[in-house]
Design a protein around this motif. Structure first.
Motif, PDB file in Angstrom:
ATOM      1  N   PHE A  92       0.978  -1.029  -0.054  1.00 53.80           N
ATOM      2  CA  PHE A  92      -0.028   0.053   0.100  1.00 53.80           C
ATOM      3  C   PHE A  92       0.874   1.204   0.059  1.00 53.80           C
ATOM      4  CE2 PHE A  92      -2.498  -3.324   1.955  1.00 53.80           C
ATOM      5  CZ  PHE A  92      -3.824  -2.968   1.500  1.00 53.80           C
ATOM      6  N   TYR A  93       0.488   2.530  -0.344  1.00 53.91           N
ATOM      7  CA  TYR A  93       1.045   3.496  -0.418  1.00 53.91           C
ATOM      8  C   TYR A  93       0.884   4.093   1.170  1.00 53.91           C
ATOM      9  CZ  TYR A  93       1.082   4.437  -5.327  1.00 53.91           C
ATOM     10  OH  TYR A  93       1.517   4.346  -6.648  1.00 53.91           O
ATOM     11  N   GLU A  94       2.020   4.894   1.275  1.00 58.13           N
ATOM     12  CA  GLU A  94       2.154   5.343   2.722  1.00 58.13           C
ATOM     13  C   GLU A  94       2.534   7.077   2.864  1.00 58.13           C
ATOM     14  OE1 GLU A  94       6.359   4.277   4.500  1.00 58.13           O
ATOM     15  OE2 GLU A  94       4.944   2.626   4.173  1.00 58.13           O
ATOM     16  N   LEU A  95       2.064   7.783   3.529  1.00 60.24           N
ATOM     17  CA  LEU A  95       2.490   9.167   3.850  1.00 60.24           C
ATOM     18  C   LEU A  95       3.591   9.236   4.638  1.00 60.24           C
ATOM     19  CD1 LEU A  95      -1.073  11.117   3.698  1.00 60.24           C
ATOM     20  CD2 LEU A  95       0.791  11.399   2.098  1.00 60.24           C
ATOM     21  N   ALA A  96       4.868  10.037   4.361  1.00 58.76           N
ATOM     22  CA  ALA A  96       5.846   9.622   5.295  1.00 58.76           C
ATOM     23  C   ALA A  96       6.541  11.178   4.930  1.00 58.76           C
ATOM     24  CB  ALA A  96       6.872   8.484   4.742  1.00 58.76           C
ATOM     25  N   LEU A  97       7.570  11.381   6.139  1.00 54.07           N
ATOM     26  CA  LEU A  97       8.767  12.245   5.972  1.00 54.07           C
ATOM     27  C   LEU A  97       9.831  11.702   6.258  1.00 54.07           C
ATOM     28  CD1 LEU A  97       6.682  14.929   8.597  1.00 54.07           C
ATOM     29  CD2 LEU A  97       7.503  15.402   6.127  1.00 54.07           C
ATOM     30  N   CYS A  98      10.989  12.451   5.756  1.00 50.62           N
ATOM     31  CA  CYS A  98      12.385  11.746   5.947  1.00 50.62           C
ATOM     32  C   CYS A  98      12.814  12.040   7.263  1.00 50.62           C
ATOM     33  CB  CYS A  98      13.145  12.588   4.935  1.00 50.62           C
ATOM     34  SG  CYS A  98      14.960  11.861   4.770  1.00 50.62           S
ATOM     35  N   GLN A  99      12.808  10.740   8.010  1.00 48.35           N
ATOM     36  CA  GLN A  99      13.624  10.713   9.460  1.00 48.35           C
ATOM     37  C   GLN A  99      12.645  11.606  10.400  1.00 48.35           C
ATOM     38  OE1 GLN A  99      17.733  11.285   9.838  1.00 48.35           O
ATOM     39  NE2 GLN A  99      18.095  10.660   7.606  1.00 48.35           N
ATOM     40  N   ARG A 100      11.347  11.741  10.101  1.00 52.44           N
ATOM     41  CA  ARG A 100      10.243  12.333  11.093  1.00 52.44           C
ATOM     42  C   ARG A 100       9.086  11.663  11.080  1.00 52.44           C
ATOM     43  NH1 ARG A 100      10.326  18.457   9.188  1.00 52.44           N
ATOM     44  NH2 ARG A 100       9.385  19.064  11.259  1.00 52.44           N
ATOM     45  N   ALA A 101       8.289  11.885  11.796  1.00 54.50           N
ATOM     46  CA  ALA A 101       6.914  11.176  12.151  1.00 54.50           C
ATOM     47  C   ALA A 101       5.928  11.934  11.403  1.00 54.50           C
ATOM     48  CB  ALA A 101       6.685  10.893  13.557  1.00 54.50           C
ATOM     49  N   ALA A 102       5.429  11.419  10.198  1.00 52.57           N
ATOM     50  CA  ALA A 102       4.337  12.056   9.599  1.00 52.57           C
ATOM     51  C   ALA A 102       3.202  12.053  10.275  1.00 52.57           C
ATOM     52  CB  ALA A 102       4.128  11.453   8.203  1.00 52.57           C
ATOM     53  N   ALA A 103       2.631  11.210  11.039  1.00 55.68           N
ATOM     54  CA  ALA A 103       1.666  10.902  11.714  1.00 55.68           C
ATOM     55  C   ALA A 103       1.424  12.078  12.921  1.00 55.68           C
ATOM     56  CB  ALA A 103       1.552   9.637  12.508  1.00 55.68           C
ATOM     57  N   GLU A 104       2.584  12.525  13.634  1.00 53.99           N
ATOM     58  CA  GLU A 104       2.443  13.362  14.679  1.00 53.99           C
ATOM     59  C   GLU A 104       2.310  14.789  13.949  1.00 53.99           C
ATOM     60  OE1 GLU A 104       6.067  12.928  17.098  1.00 53.99           O
ATOM     61  OE2 GLU A 104       5.393  11.085  17.707  1.00 53.99           O
ATOM     62  N   LYS A 105       3.023  14.848  12.792  1.00 56.91           N
ATOM     63  CA  LYS A 105       3.002  16.245  12.394  1.00 56.91           C
ATOM     64  C   LYS A 105       1.717  16.461  11.433  1.00 56.91           C
ATOM     65  CE  LYS A 105       7.152  17.283  13.317  1.00 56.91           C
ATOM     66  NZ  LYS A 105       7.284  18.123  14.463  1.00 56.91           N
ATOM     67  N   LEU A 106       0.941  15.405  11.164  1.00 59.85           N
ATOM     68  CA  LEU A 106      -0.125  15.601  10.437  1.00 59.85           C
ATOM     69  C   LEU A 106      -1.377  15.447  11.398  1.00 59.85           C
ATOM     70  CD1 LEU A 106       0.402  13.701   7.028  1.00 59.85           C
ATOM     71  CD2 LEU A 106       0.071  16.030   7.463  1.00 59.85           C
ATOM     72  N   ASN A 107      -1.385  15.017  12.577  1.00 61.73           N
ATOM     73  CA  ASN A 107      -2.439  14.704  13.319  1.00 61.73           C
ATOM     74  C   ASN A 107      -3.523  13.586  12.978  1.00 61.73           C
ATOM     75  OD1 ASN A 107      -3.610  15.135  15.872  1.00 61.73           O
ATOM     76  ND2 ASN A 107      -4.752  16.690  15.144  1.00 61.73           N
ATOM     77  N   PHE A 108      -2.922  12.660  12.272  1.00 56.64           N
ATOM     78  CA  PHE A 108      -3.873  11.430  11.787  1.00 56.64           C
ATOM     79  C   PHE A 108      -3.344  10.346  12.266  1.00 56.64           C
ATOM     80  CE2 PHE A 108      -4.365  14.600   8.052  1.00 56.64           C
ATOM     81  CZ  PHE A 108      -5.781  14.263   8.199  1.00 56.64           C
ATOM     82  N   GLY A 109      -4.348   9.193  12.514  1.00 51.50           N
ATOM     83  CA  GLY A 109      -3.853   8.084  13.123  1.00 51.50           C
ATOM     84  C   GLY A 109      -4.812   6.764  12.372  1.00 51.50           C
ATOM     85  N   PRO A 110      -4.867   5.660  12.767  1.00 52.32           N
ATOM     86  CA  PRO A 110      -5.446   4.692  12.139  1.00 52.32           C
ATOM     87  C   PRO A 110      -7.000   4.884  12.296  1.00 52.32           C
ATOM     88  CG  PRO A 110      -3.895   3.724  13.396  1.00 52.32           C
ATOM     89  CD  PRO A 110      -3.878   5.129  13.712  1.00 52.32           C
ATOM     90  N   GLY A 111      -7.891   4.464  10.964  1.00 54.93           N
ATOM     91  CA  GLY A 111      -9.095   5.023  10.960  1.00 54.93           C
ATOM     92  C   GLY A 111      -9.567   6.155  10.400  1.00 54.93           C
ATOM     93  N   ASP A 112      -8.758   7.249  10.589  1.00 51.82           N
ATOM     94  CA  ASP A 112      -9.042   8.276   9.984  1.00 51.82           C
ATOM     95  C   ASP A 112      -8.899   8.430   8.357  1.00 51.82           C
ATOM     96  OD1 ASP A 112      -9.229   9.692  12.576  1.00 51.82           O
ATOM     97  OD2 ASP A 112      -7.135  10.249  12.584  1.00 51.82           O
TER      98      ASP A 112
END
Length: 268
Positions: A239-259
């Motif tokens: 699957f595709y994933e949203l990512a940042l280089c050596q950083r947590a995209a989830a924390e920066k975007l404020n998204f989590g499972p089910g969103d």
């Protein structure tokens, strides 16, 4: 010879729940190899469990019995099912867990309704994982025929929660976050067979400062990304994933499972 048993739950490892299930397997299927897929599913998160199952099933022996217990409806009238995908059997609550595995399987999926057999078993009302799923999984691993547990269930009657396909629009797509991994990458329900544009933007929650959601760039690896640029990358799980280089995209975007995340073609 007993079949391999793969165990997938949202129980974590702080409580005795996983150990008690393994105790049942040791008692009833002592020759089976027990493999933990994960016990770190977010509590009650069926979409994440569906992703973990679909990602794992192709890497296990073809006759594995998957005992998958993410069960917000435990103790209620929800069904318990066994889904045959080739030689593999998935024992699970009928709540959408098998959806992505079913979508990714090219053959016929045969479903058995285990509910009647389950109702005749002595169990607590809050821990069917130990009292119902584990004994049934052990019996199947030891060769007991699914026909002895209950009738076949039409595949059209199996519960789905809308994870099979992203919602494609004229100028974008609405995707669901299936998983946030420990690096903070957000796995989406967009299969890697889809061709995605080179530039996108994100609509939805307000991100943390320093991240430009107006430009999401297609990339082949994390190292291609600049420090403040979000990337859409084909991940290792199909699957595709949203990512940042050596950083947590989830924390920066404020998204989590089910969103839900809307990707709009082009950049702002």
């Amino acid at each position: 010879m007993s079949r391999t048993i793969a165990l997938l739950t949202d129980f974590g490892l702080d409580d005795p729940y996983v150990g008690q299930m393994k105790g049942v397997f040791a008692d009833k299927a002592p020759d089976s190899k027990i493999i933990d897929v994960s016990h770190g599913i977010a509590p009650f998160c069926i979409s994440q469990a569906s992703f973990f199952l679909a990602a794992a099933i192709k890497h296990f022996p073809a006759d594995t019995v998957f005992v998958t217990v993410v069960d917000p409806g435990v103790g209620s009238g929800r069904r318990i099912i066994a889904a045959e995908l080739g030689g593999c059997v998935v024992v699970a609550p009928d709540n959408g867990i098998i959806e992505l595995a079913e979508a990714g399987y090219s053959g016929s999926v045969i479903v058995t309704d285990l509910s009647l057999a389950a109702s005749q078993m002595r169990s607590s009302s809050t821990f069917h994982g130990r009292d119902i799923f584990a004994p049934i999984g052990a019996d199947i691993a030891c060769g007991k025929s699914l026909e002895t547990f209950g009738p076949k269930l039409p595949l059209r009657d199996v519960v789905r929660i809308g994870l099979k396909k992203p919602l494609w629009m004229e100028n974008g797509v609405e995707a669901i976050v299936l998983h946030r991994d420990r690096f903070g990458n957000l796995v989406l329900n967009i299969p890697d067979s889809k061709v995605m544009p080179e530039r996108m933007s994100i609509l939805g929650k307000n991100p943390c400062a320093g991240i430009n959601t107006g430009c999401v760039r297609r990339a082949s690896c994390y190292a291609e990304l600049e420090s403040d640029v979000l990337g859409l990358i084909v991940g290792s799980q199909g699957f595709y994933e949203l990512a940042l280089c050596q950083r947590a995209a989830a924390e920066k975007l404020n998204f989590g499972p089910g969103d839900s995340i809307v990707l709009k073609w082009g950049s702002a």
